[in-house]
Enzyme design. Structure first.
Site, PDB file in Angstrom:
ATOM      1  N   GLY A 173       0.816  -1.216   0.000  1.00 57.93           N
ATOM      2  CA  GLY A 173       0.000   0.000   0.000  1.00 57.93           C
ATOM      3  C   GLY A 173       0.846   1.262   0.000  1.00 57.93           C
ATOM      4  O   GLY A 173       0.588   2.206  -0.765  1.00 57.93           O
ATOM      5  N   ASP A 174       1.871   1.287   0.835  1.00 59.84           N
ATOM      6  CA  ASP A 174       2.771   2.441   0.874  1.00 59.84           C
ATOM      7  C   ASP A 174       3.516   2.602  -0.448  1.00 59.84           C
ATOM      8  O   ASP A 174       3.662   3.719  -0.965  1.00 59.84           O
ATOM      9  CB  ASP A 174       3.801   2.268   2.002  1.00 59.84           C
ATOM     10  CG  ASP A 174       3.179   2.391   3.372  1.00 59.84           C
ATOM     11  OD1 ASP A 174       2.780   3.501   3.743  1.00 59.84           O
ATOM     12  OD2 ASP A 174       3.093   1.371   4.073  1.00 59.84           O
ATOM     13  N   SER A 175       3.991   1.488  -0.985  1.00 59.58           N
ATOM     14  CA  SER A 175       4.790   1.560  -2.197  1.00 59.58           C
ATOM     15  C   SER A 175       3.954   1.993  -3.400  1.00 59.58           C
ATOM     16  O   SER A 175       4.406   2.771  -4.240  1.00 59.58           O
ATOM     17  CB  SER A 175       5.452   0.203  -2.471  1.00 59.58           C
ATOM     18  OG  SER A 175       6.344  -0.121  -1.416  1.00 59.58           O
TER      19      SER A 175
END
Length: 415
Positions: A173-175
């Site tokens: 999700g962050d990436s």
């Protein structure tokens, strides 16, 4: 494997200020740094980015840090101190792109919000990454990647139907949010340049300039953007996509199968011509020539039957034999790689997907190579993640601070 000496890169001359920690913001600026941007990363004095202590450590510092902070310059600032805020403001006004992933409102408390900076520099581009975006009823809540993955839909469809949802083994999700940040930054930079270029009035004079903008990236929306046909399928057919293990629902056959030696193999025989080649390769001419199975919409109702046939064939073959037979038949197939597999794989090696570097003490370290590959202006690694505050004096001198002033800032615990 190579040790890269990158060209100046397509982003040479672009100045980036990173006001972020952990994954989403730093990964966004990392990609810009890999392609030549001059990235200044602001960290808290004494402790730095918490990612420095995440996962596997060497001499007290995360090995992940070597990758996540490569090509960046580390500046320590105690952002609660007005002097530090003033330094950050000076850097922000010189920057082409500002990247931040604080909770909405934090920068505004320091008079460093987008609207604050826009008044001083109309060409300001600020990439803001947060859990829920800068607006809406949830904007003030903490939003980590795991929450974005859950709300954005990817967790719901991950795993087996008879078990709770599972997470992918990385912070996807962050990436994904970081990649959306890079895309947004590049589009904003293009718009700024075609509307007048960079504003560079260091004397404070407001000059005609290109138009900057805010790039508002929400983690859950970045994940949601990957969810393919989820919305129209529900809207038009009431279909809620569910967990299906290793299979790809509605696209048949595409699944994970187990070979005689206990290895897992992925076979994607879902193209109509590919399906026929696959069936002939596994000695199922009856299915290859079945008129009902000629097209995907005919295969979907018989998914289990098709999967059983493929699994029965795989159960009698080693993974090497299965790969050889299906590759010879031009069927998309592959084993599931661990990092150990990657490090010796001929394709990875032929594409120079590993770089050799060294820590300050000379200890060698391999890093993943930079992607994507540009033919004329490739990215690369100039240095691995820096020591905390390694570039304090260099950056402050560039802003006009002399050695005595820098020493005072250090004594005052500003840096």
């Amino acid at each position: 494997m190579t040790t890269t000496t990158p060209s100046s890169g397509p982003l040479a001359g672009i100045k980036v200020l990173e006001l972020g920690t952990l994954i989403a913001g730093p990964f966004c600026s990392r990609m810009l740094a890999e392609f030549g941007a001059d990235v200044i990363k602001v960290e808290a004095p004494g402790v730095g980015d918490p990612l420095r202590q995440w996962r596997v450590l060497k001499d007290g510092t995360s090995l992940w840090w070597s990758v996540q902070a490569r090509n960046k310059k580390s500046l320590t600032l105690n952002m609660k101190d007005p002097q530090a805020q003033d330094i950050a403001r000076k850097l922000a006004l010189e920057a082409d792109i500002i990247i931040e992933n604080y909770r909405p409102g934090v920068l505004e408390k320091w008079n460093l919000g987008y609207e604050d900076l826009k008044k001083l520099n109309p060409a300001t581009i600020m990439v803001r990454l947060s859990g829920y975006g800068q607006t809406g009823p949830l904007k003030d809540l903490p939003g980590f990647g795991a929450i974005g993955e859950s709300m954005g839909g990817i967790r719901y469809v991950s795993g087996h139907q008879d078990r709770p949802p599972v997470r992918i083994g990385i912070s996807i999700g962050d990436s994904v949010a970081a990649l959306h940040g890079v895309i947004g930054a590049m589009m904003a930079l293009r718009h700024r340049d075609v509307t007048g270029g960079r504003w560079n009035g260091k004397d404070g004079e407001l000059r005609v300039a290109g138009q900057g903008q805010m790039v508002d990236v929400a983690l859950y929306e970045s994940v949601f953007n990957l969810m393919e046909s989820l919305v129209p399928e529900f809207d038009q057919a009431g279909v809620v996509r569910e967990r299906t293990g290793g299979a790809l629902p509605g696209i048949v056959p595409s699944n994970t199968y187990t070979t005689a030696d206990g290895k897992n193999i992925v076979i994607a025989g879902n193209g109509d011509a590919i399906f026929k080649r696959l069936m002939l390769a596994i000695d199922r001419a009856d299915m290859a020539n079945d008129p009902q199975l000629e097209r995907n919409d005919g295969r979907v109702p018989r998914t289990e039957e098709i999967d059983r046939a493929i699994q029965a064939w795989c159960s009698g073959k080693t993974i090497d034999d299965a790969l050889a037979i299906l590759q010879a038949a031009d069927v998309p197939v592959g084993k599931i790689y661990s990092v150990r597999d990657m490090m010796t794989d001929p394709q990875f090696l032929a594409r120079n997907m590993f770089e050799q570097h060294a820590f300050a003490d000379g200890t060698p370290i391999k890093l993943p190579a930079v992607t994507p590959k540009l033919s004329e202006t490739p990215g690369g690694t100039k240095w691995i993640g820096p020591e905390l505050g390694q570039h304090n004096a260099e950056i402050l001198r560039s802003l006009g601070y002399d050695d005595a002033q820098i020493a005072q800032l250090r004594e005052d615990k500003v840096i």
